[in-house]
Design a protein around this motif. Structure first.
Motif, PDB file in Angstrom:
ATOM      1  N   LYS A 104       0.792  -1.238   0.000  1.00 48.40           N
ATOM      2  CA  LYS A 104       0.000   0.000   0.000  1.00 48.40           C
ATOM      3  C   LYS A 104       0.823   1.286   0.000  1.00 48.40           C
ATOM      4  O   LYS A 104       0.275   2.360   0.234  1.00 48.40           O
ATOM      5  CB  LYS A 104      -0.927  -0.004   1.221  1.00 48.40           C
ATOM      6  CG  LYS A 104      -1.931  -1.131   1.168  1.00 48.40           C
ATOM      7  CD  LYS A 104      -2.855  -1.145   2.356  1.00 48.40           C
ATOM      8  CE  LYS A 104      -3.827  -2.304   2.173  1.00 48.40           C
ATOM      9  NZ  LYS A 104      -4.478  -2.693   3.395  1.00 48.40           N
ATOM     10  N   ASN A 105       2.139   1.186  -0.202  1.00 46.90           N
ATOM     11  CA  ASN A 105       2.901   2.437  -0.095  1.00 46.90           C
ATOM     12  C   ASN A 105       3.775   2.767  -1.312  1.00 46.90           C
ATOM     13  O   ASN A 105       4.694   3.583  -1.198  1.00 46.90           O
ATOM     14  CB  ASN A 105       3.735   2.463   1.203  1.00 46.90           C
ATOM     15  CG  ASN A 105       4.867   1.453   1.194  1.00 46.90           C
ATOM     16  OD1 ASN A 105       5.082   0.762   0.204  1.00 46.90           O
ATOM     17  ND2 ASN A 105       5.596   1.379   2.291  1.00 46.90           N
ATOM     18  N   ALA A 106       3.437   2.180  -2.455  1.00 48.55           N
ATOM     19  CA  ALA A 106       4.247   2.467  -3.655  1.00 48.55           C
ATOM     20  C   ALA A 106       4.174   3.947  -4.027  1.00 48.55           C
ATOM     21  O   ALA A 106       5.098   4.481  -4.653  1.00 48.55           O
ATOM     22  CB  ALA A 106       3.773   1.601  -4.820  1.00 48.55           C
ATOM     23  N   TYR A 107       3.106   4.624  -3.616  1.00 43.06           N
ATOM     24  CA  TYR A 107       2.973   6.062  -3.910  1.00 43.06           C
ATOM     25  C   TYR A 107       4.162   6.861  -3.356  1.00 43.06           C
ATOM     26  O   TYR A 107       4.473   7.953  -3.844  1.00 43.06           O
ATOM     27  CB  TYR A 107       1.658   6.609  -3.318  1.00 43.06           C
ATOM     28  CG  TYR A 107       1.686   6.723  -1.812  1.00 43.06           C
ATOM     29  CD1 TYR A 107       2.082   7.913  -1.190  1.00 43.06           C
ATOM     30  CD2 TYR A 107       1.378   5.635  -1.001  1.00 43.06           C
ATOM     31  CE1 TYR A 107       2.145   8.018   0.190  1.00 43.06           C
ATOM     32  CE2 TYR A 107       1.442   5.727   0.378  1.00 43.06           C
ATOM     33  CZ  TYR A 107       1.821   6.917   0.966  1.00 43.06           C
ATOM     34  OH  TYR A 107       1.914   7.025   2.336  1.00 43.06           O
ATOM     35  N   LYS A 108       4.825   6.324  -2.329  1.00 43.40           N
ATOM     36  CA  LYS A 108       5.937   7.084  -1.725  1.00 43.40           C
ATOM     37  C   LYS A 108       7.101   7.267  -2.699  1.00 43.40           C
ATOM     38  O   LYS A 108       7.877   8.215  -2.572  1.00 43.40           O
ATOM     39  CB  LYS A 108       6.446   6.382  -0.454  1.00 43.40           C
ATOM     40  CG  LYS A 108       5.552   6.571   0.763  1.00 43.40           C
ATOM     41  CD  LYS A 108       6.297   6.221   2.048  1.00 43.40           C
ATOM     42  CE  LYS A 108       5.397   6.367   3.255  1.00 43.40           C
ATOM     43  NZ  LYS A 108       6.127   6.253   4.521  1.00 43.40           N
ATOM     44  N   ILE A 109       7.234   6.357  -3.656  1.00 46.01           N
ATOM     45  CA  ILE A 109       8.357   6.468  -4.597  1.00 46.01           C
ATOM     46  C   ILE A 109       8.197   7.735  -5.434  1.00 46.01           C
ATOM     47  O   ILE A 109       9.116   8.556  -5.541  1.00 46.01           O
ATOM     48  CB  ILE A 109       8.445   5.199  -5.482  1.00 46.01           C
ATOM     49  CG1 ILE A 109       8.794   4.002  -4.590  1.00 46.01           C
ATOM     50  CG2 ILE A 109       9.479   5.385  -6.595  1.00 46.01           C
ATOM     51  CD1 ILE A 109       8.877   2.679  -5.328  1.00 46.01           C
ATOM     52  N   ALA A 110       6.999   7.913  -5.998  1.00 49.74           N
ATOM     53  CA  ALA A 110       6.750   9.122  -6.800  1.00 49.74           C
ATOM     54  C   ALA A 110       6.802  10.362  -5.907  1.00 49.74           C
ATOM     55  O   ALA A 110       7.273  11.431  -6.320  1.00 49.74           O
ATOM     56  CB  ALA A 110       5.393   9.012  -7.483  1.00 49.74           C
ATOM     57  N   MET A 111       6.319  10.208  -4.675  1.00 50.24           N
ATOM     58  CA  MET A 111       6.303  11.359  -3.754  1.00 50.24           C
ATOM     59  C   MET A 111       7.736  11.826  -3.444  1.00 50.24           C
ATOM     60  O   MET A 111       8.043  13.026  -3.482  1.00 50.24           O
ATOM     61  CB  MET A 111       5.579  10.964  -2.463  1.00 50.24           C
ATOM     62  CG  MET A 111       5.401  12.094  -1.493  1.00 50.24           C
ATOM     63  SD  MET A 111       4.498  11.558  -0.025  1.00 50.24           S
ATOM     64  CE  MET A 111       2.826  11.780  -0.552  1.00 50.24           C
ATOM     65  N   VAL A 112       8.619  10.887  -3.173  1.00 49.66           N
ATOM     66  CA  VAL A 112      10.008  11.253  -2.870  1.00 49.66           C
ATOM     67  C   VAL A 112      10.655  11.919  -4.083  1.00 49.66           C
ATOM     68  O   VAL A 112      11.340  12.943  -3.962  1.00 49.66           O
ATOM     69  CB  VAL A 112      10.819  10.010  -2.425  1.00 49.66           C
ATOM     70  CG1 VAL A 112      12.312  10.307  -2.404  1.00 49.66           C
ATOM     71  CG2 VAL A 112      10.355   9.540  -1.056  1.00 49.66           C
ATOM     72  N   ARG A 113      10.406  11.341  -5.263  1.00 47.83           N
ATOM     73  CA  ARG A 113      10.981  11.951  -6.485  1.00 47.83           C
ATOM     74  C   ARG A 113      10.500  13.393  -6.631  1.00 47.83           C
ATOM     75  O   ARG A 113      11.273  14.314  -6.896  1.00 47.83           O
ATOM     76  CB  ARG A 113      10.578  11.142  -7.718  1.00 47.83           C
ATOM     77  CG  ARG A 113      11.516  10.016  -8.038  1.00 47.83           C
ATOM     78  CD  ARG A 113      11.571   9.701  -9.528  1.00 47.83           C
ATOM     79  NE  ARG A 113      10.277   9.686 -10.163  1.00 47.83           N
ATOM     80  CZ  ARG A 113       9.556   8.601 -10.414  1.00 47.83           C
ATOM     81  NH1 ARG A 113      10.034   7.417 -10.085  1.00 47.83           N
ATOM     82  NH2 ARG A 113       8.390   8.679 -10.991  1.00 47.83           N
ATOM     83  N   GLY A 114       9.198  13.582  -6.440  1.00 45.86           N
ATOM     84  CA  GLY A 114       8.631  14.928  -6.576  1.00 45.86           C
ATOM     85  C   GLY A 114       9.200  15.898  -5.544  1.00 45.86           C
ATOM     86  O   GLY A 114       9.559  17.035  -5.869  1.00 45.86           O
ATOM     87  N   ILE A 115       9.302  15.432  -4.299  1.00 48.74           N
ATOM     88  CA  ILE A 115       9.856  16.283  -3.231  1.00 48.74           C
ATOM     89  C   ILE A 115      11.276  16.709  -3.599  1.00 48.74           C
ATOM     90  O   ILE A 115      11.654  17.879  -3.485  1.00 48.74           O
ATOM     91  CB  ILE A 115       9.865  15.514  -1.880  1.00 48.74           C
ATOM     92  CG1 ILE A 115       8.452  15.328  -1.360  1.00 48.74           C
ATOM     93  CG2 ILE A 115      10.740  16.215  -0.857  1.00 48.74           C
ATOM     94  CD1 ILE A 115       8.353  14.405  -0.146  1.00 48.74           C
ATOM     95  N   LEU A 116      12.073  15.754  -4.057  1.00 47.36           N
ATOM     96  CA  LEU A 116      13.473  16.079  -4.357  1.00 47.36           C
ATOM     97  C   LEU A 116      13.583  17.019  -5.552  1.00 47.36           C
ATOM     98  O   LEU A 116      14.355  17.981  -5.521  1.00 47.36           O
ATOM     99  CB  LEU A 116      14.273  14.796  -4.595  1.00 47.36           C
ATOM    100  CG  LEU A 116      14.586  14.002  -3.332  1.00 47.36           C
ATOM    101  CD1 LEU A 116      15.286  12.693  -3.666  1.00 47.36           C
ATOM    102  CD2 LEU A 116      15.458  14.817  -2.368  1.00 47.36           C
TER     103      LEU A 116
END
Ligand code: FAD
Length: 325
Positions: free
Chosen positions: A303-315
């Motif tokens: 349920k947490n694959a969204y974090k990958i895109a989120m981290v990329r976006g944050i960086l």
């Protein structure tokens, strides 16, 4: 219900070390994490050892040789509002001011923020999970939307501290007093992953007390910032975040530290992202490459694959913002 325990007030660091070395003793700084854990039965205490009378642990001031010394009992509000921290160590001021609520920042100390226990709802709840000595990780196949995508091993909790990532990005060191004397180590090696221990989050052993955080004078050209994404605008832990410290000389990155929050059991330093930045200017291609490198080893749960895109976006966003800072 809060369990019964005895309360002892340490009069000096030496006294705190002696008192907290006893079986069942826990250090009490601001109590904002400790008392919640005791109330919820996460662990038990025979004794709590208050640090509040120890003058040596208070205050923010110059470090001999340049830089800043922050006593472990400094509150998060003091750090967030400190002029030198805001001007020279911006990532730390931003991280401290993003923690919890004003009341908790007034009560919570830096030492307590770094040593707080995980917020995994299975660990905090009535579940005999591995971090509490059980043999199951309930997040593995359960409600794991806020859990780790990097560095997990039998336990999937993420480290809850915002200031930890900022301080690791700024190359802070921590002094620990214990039964065998004092030692100062890089804060980066203070935190440990589940592969090292599944039941503790840092290197402290019984009787060891964090006394101070040390920051060197910032190098010329240092730009730092902390970006935190959380589920709601009110107080909340990081769903994901990034502390970045780059030194830019003549338009090129001469040094970089990229440390992620909310993705691993410790502040997660991405050496691959740092390598992608070194020697380059902070343009679109460079920041995209760094953001991609930061998550290349991520292995999400159901349920947490969204974090990958989120981290990329944050960086990407944060690095581009630093380009013009
Ligand atoms: C509702 C809520 C929201 C929160 N949101 C955030 C957030 O968004 N980001 C974030 O980073 N944190 C968050 N926190 C955590 C909060 O920041 C911590 O509770 C606080 O910083 C702990 O500081 P304290 O002084 O109260 O520590 P205490 O509760 O006194 O201690 C915490 C732990 O650290 C140990 N300890 C404390 N000081 C020392 C020391 N000097 N040496 C060795 N061990 C020590 C204690 O034994 C205990 O295990 C939140 C907490 C709450 C309750």
């Amino acid at each position: 219900m809060l369990q019964k325990f005895s309360y002892k007030k340490a009069s000096s660091v030496q006294d705190a070390v002696a008192l907290s070395a006893a079986p069942g003793a826990h250090i009490f700084a601001g109590g904002s994490d400790l008392l919640g854990c005791l109330r919820d039965g996460v662990y038990e205490a025979k004794t709590v050892v208050s640090l509040s009378s120890i003058a040596e642990l208070k205050g923010i001031g110059p470090k001999p040789g340049g830089g800043l010394r922050i006593g472990a009992l400094s509150t998060l509000s003091e750090i967030a509002g400190h002029q030198q921290v805001k001007e020279q160590y911006r990532a730390l001021a931003e991280a401290a001011s993003s923690v919890a609520s004003p009341q908790l920042r007034n009560q919570g100390t830096l030492g307590g923020n770094l040593c707080q226990r995980p917020r995994c709802w299975y660990f905090r709840g009535d579940f005999p999970c591995r971090r509490k000595g059980g043999d199951t990780c309930f997040a593995e196949t359960g409600e794991n939307q806020f859990h780790a995508i990097l560095g997990w091993d039998r336990c999937y909790m993420v480290h809850p501290s915002d200031t930890a990532s900022a301080l690791v990005a700024l190359g802070a060191r921590v002094t620990i007093a214990g039964p065998k004397g004092r030692r100062t180590i890089p804060l980066e090696s203070f935190f440990i992953l589940p592969k090292v221990s599944i039941v503790k989050e840092n290197v402290l052993t019984p009787g060891e007390v964090v006394t101070e955080i040390l920051l060197d004078a910032p190098p010329p050209g240092l730009r730092s910032t902390y970006r935190k994404v959380r589920e709601r605008g009110a107080f909340d832990f990081a769903t994901a975040g990034a502390a970045i410290a780059v030194t830019v000389v003549e338009g090129k990155v001469a040094a970089a530290r990229v440390v992620l929050s909310g993705v691993a059991a410790a502040p997660w330093r991405s050496v691959d992202a740092e390598k992608a930045l070194l020697g380059k200017s902070l343009d679109n291609a460079t920041v995209e490459a760094a953001a991609q490198a930061a998550v290349k080893d991520a292995v999400p749960l159901e349920k947490n694959a969204y974090k990958i895109a989120m981290v990329r976006g944050i960086l990407e966003e944060t690095l581009l913002r630093l380009a013009t800072a």
